[in-house]
Design an enzyme around this catalytic site. Structure first.
Site, PDB file in Angstrom:
ATOM      1  N   HIS A 136       2.445  -8.982  -8.968  1.00 21.22           N
ATOM      2  CA  HIS A 136       2.882  -8.341  -7.446  1.00 21.22           C
ATOM      3  C   HIS A 136       2.630  -9.291  -6.372  1.00 21.22           C
ATOM      4  CE1 HIS A 136       3.997  -4.981  -9.869  1.00 21.22           C
ATOM      5  NE2 HIS A 136       2.769  -4.198  -9.783  1.00 21.22           N
ATOM      6  N   HIS A 210       5.779   0.601  -4.820  1.00 21.50           N
ATOM      7  CA  HIS A 210       4.922   0.854  -5.834  1.00 21.50           C
ATOM      8  C   HIS A 210       4.326   2.305  -5.805  1.00 21.50           C
ATOM      9  CE1 HIS A 210       2.289   0.097  -9.070  1.00 21.50           C
ATOM     10  NE2 HIS A 210       2.408  -0.907  -9.372  1.00 21.50           N
ATOM     11  N   GLU A 347       9.388   1.793 -10.547  1.00 20.81           N
ATOM     12  CA  GLU A 347       9.555   0.526  -9.560  1.00 20.81           C
ATOM     13  C   GLU A 347      10.851  -0.227 -10.140  1.00 20.81           C
ATOM     14  OE1 GLU A 347       5.870  -1.943 -10.572  1.00 20.81           O
ATOM     15  OE2 GLU A 347       5.224   0.058 -11.248  1.00 20.81           O
TER      16      GLU A 347
HETATM   17  C1  GLA Z   1       2.124  -2.658 -12.220  1.00 23.30           C
HETATM   18  C2  GLA Z   1       1.891  -3.061 -13.606  1.00 23.30           C
HETATM   19  C3  GLA Z   1       0.834  -2.450 -14.377  1.00 23.30           C
HETATM   20  C4  GLA Z   1      -0.395  -2.169 -13.231  1.00 23.30           C
HETATM   21  C5  GLA Z   1      -0.018  -1.700 -12.037  1.00 23.30           C
HETATM   22  C6  GLA Z   1      -0.959  -1.459 -10.797  1.00 23.30           C
HETATM   23  O1  GLA Z   1       3.007  -1.366 -12.428  1.00 23.30           O
HETATM   24  O2  GLA Z   1       2.997  -2.970 -14.219  1.00 23.30           O
HETATM   25  O3  GLA Z   1       0.418  -2.901 -15.413  1.00 23.30           O
HETATM   26  O4  GLA Z   1      -0.856  -3.500 -13.088  1.00 23.30           O
HETATM   27  O5  GLA Z   1       1.024  -2.145 -11.616  1.00 23.30           O
HETATM   28  O6  GLA Z   1      -2.301  -0.986 -11.584  1.00 23.30           O
END
Ligand code: GLA
Length: 384
Positions: A136, A210, A347
């Site tokens: 991210h 997110h 997402e």
């Molecule tokens: C994303 C990832 C997850 C986790 C979340 C945050 O969606 O795919 O594995 O890291 O972010 O906790």
């Protein structure tokens, strides 16, 4: 003119002036309304504002820190206002550690294996913030920066446009990039998110939001009773580090088949290697009809509240994540605890690790191109 007449005239003028003011600010013709309020300050004193977009039926609240969606309020089937996104009521909780609640994610949403990629023969090393991976956008991704905000007054629908300049080599990514993210709430109860970016030298980009949704209400327990459809015939299995293996696997006869409405919790606990690795669903689905513009990619409903959410996007993938890492350590808005699976994310994005997987759709942005994508979350309420 006598004093009385003058006074009466002044009163009428004052009345008309106030009426015009009210009509303009509320825009009663189309119920458009936009409000800005102080939400908190960063340790360096910079002010954080909350922008509330309302269309007379529902509202969405967004802050200039991380472009975070803090609240989405919509009446349930009994007419009771229900906040359907996880988040906090105070700004201080947002600067503490939290798992990207409501935030804009970038430059590269999802994982890049070993935090490494090469572009035009040059190797780039990103910060590893998820085991060996970069996740991210790195240590200070777009979820932790201050965005400048322009309120969109000229349109009929309430909206804001957030802008951020990401400097060359920020978090290890090449190119000076300008990113614009526009949030609009339409009369049809769609929250439209439009993503745009330009760069001065080649880079990789994959933007998403997110938000963690709970259509039963943000403090109402888990989301396992929600019904979900994902318009995808296949998904991307991952290795033990959550990096796609490169295989595009058919969902048929697997717990990953959401091509027909199915309860999220129905098969989440069954013995399946991919569910074990992900600790639940935390995978990218390969959406049908990529390349044909914006199309409906998913739908979720809560029978308890009657709240329904459809997702539209032009992206090739969606990471469906069932809040597997929430562990009760974060306090919800109603001061409950956000336990495992108390929210889900959809997402919309390009595939994880695309910069290292040439068979995946392209994520390179060149200086002569504009990155432009969009995702809409459309809400409605029914009585079952
Ligand atoms: C994303 C990832 C997850 C986790 C979340 C945050 O969606 O795919 O594995 O890291 O972010 O906790």
């Amino acid at each position: 003119m006598g004093f009385y007449k003058k006074y009466k005239r002044l009163n009428i003028l004052l009345y008309l002036f106030v009426k015009i003011l009210i009509l303009n600010s509320c825009n009663l013709n189309n119920f458009k309304s936009q409000m800005k309020s102080y939400f908190g300050s960063l340790p360096n004193g910079e002010k954080i504002y909350k922008y509330k977009l309302s269309n007379g039926y529902m509202s969405v609240e967004i802050i200039n820190y991380g472009g975070i969606i803090t609240n989405i309020n919509i009446p349930n089937s009994q007419g009771i206002n229900t906040d359907v996104v996880l988040g906090f009521d105070t700004f201080d909780q947002y600067i503490e550690e939290h798992p990207y609640f409501g935030a804009i994610i970038g430059r590269y949403g999802n994982r890049i294996a070993n935090g490494k990629f090469s572009l035009n023969g040059i190797n780039y090393q990103l910060a590893k913030n998820n085991g060996e991976n970069s996740l991210h956008g790195g240590l200070i991704g777009f979820d932790k920066v201050l965005w400048s905000v322009k309120e969109l007054d000229d349109d009929t629908d309430p909206g804001i446009k957030l802008t951020y300049f990401s400097k060359n080599m920020e978090e290890g990514y090449p190119g000076n990039v300008q990113i614009d993210v526009t949030y609009i709430l339409t009369k049809e109860n769609e929250l439209k998110i439009l993503y745009e970016a330009i760069t001065d030298s080649p880079t990789v980009i994959n933007l998403t939001n997110h938000s963690y949704f709970n259509l039963g209400g943000e403090s109402s327990g888990d989301i396992l009773d929600h019904f979900l459809t994902i318009n995808a015939d296949s998904y991307l299995p991952v290795d033990k580090n959550m990096i796609p293996t490169g295989e595009i696997r058919n969902v048929k006869n697997t717990p990953f088949d959401f091509s027909e409405m199915k309860k999220i919790g129905l098969e989440i606990e069954i013995q399946n290697n991919q569910l074990i690795i992900g600790k639940g669903y935390d995978h990218c689905w390969v959406l049908n009809d990529y390349g044909k513009g914006i199309r409906k990619i998913a739908e979720v409903k809560s029978i308890n509240t009657g709240i329904n959410m459809e997702v539209y996007s032009d992206q090739p993938g969606v990471q469906f994540y069932t809040g597997n890492f929430l562990d009760g350590s974060l306090k919800s808005k109603k001061l409950n605890k956000y336990e495992k699976r108390s929210g889900f994310c959809l997402e919309t994005q390009h595939f994880p690790d695309s910069p290292n997987q040439p068979s995946f759709p392209n994520v390179i942005l060149d200086p002569d191109k504009k990155y432009q994508t969009q995702t809409w979350y459309k809400f409605s309420t029914k009585t079952y």
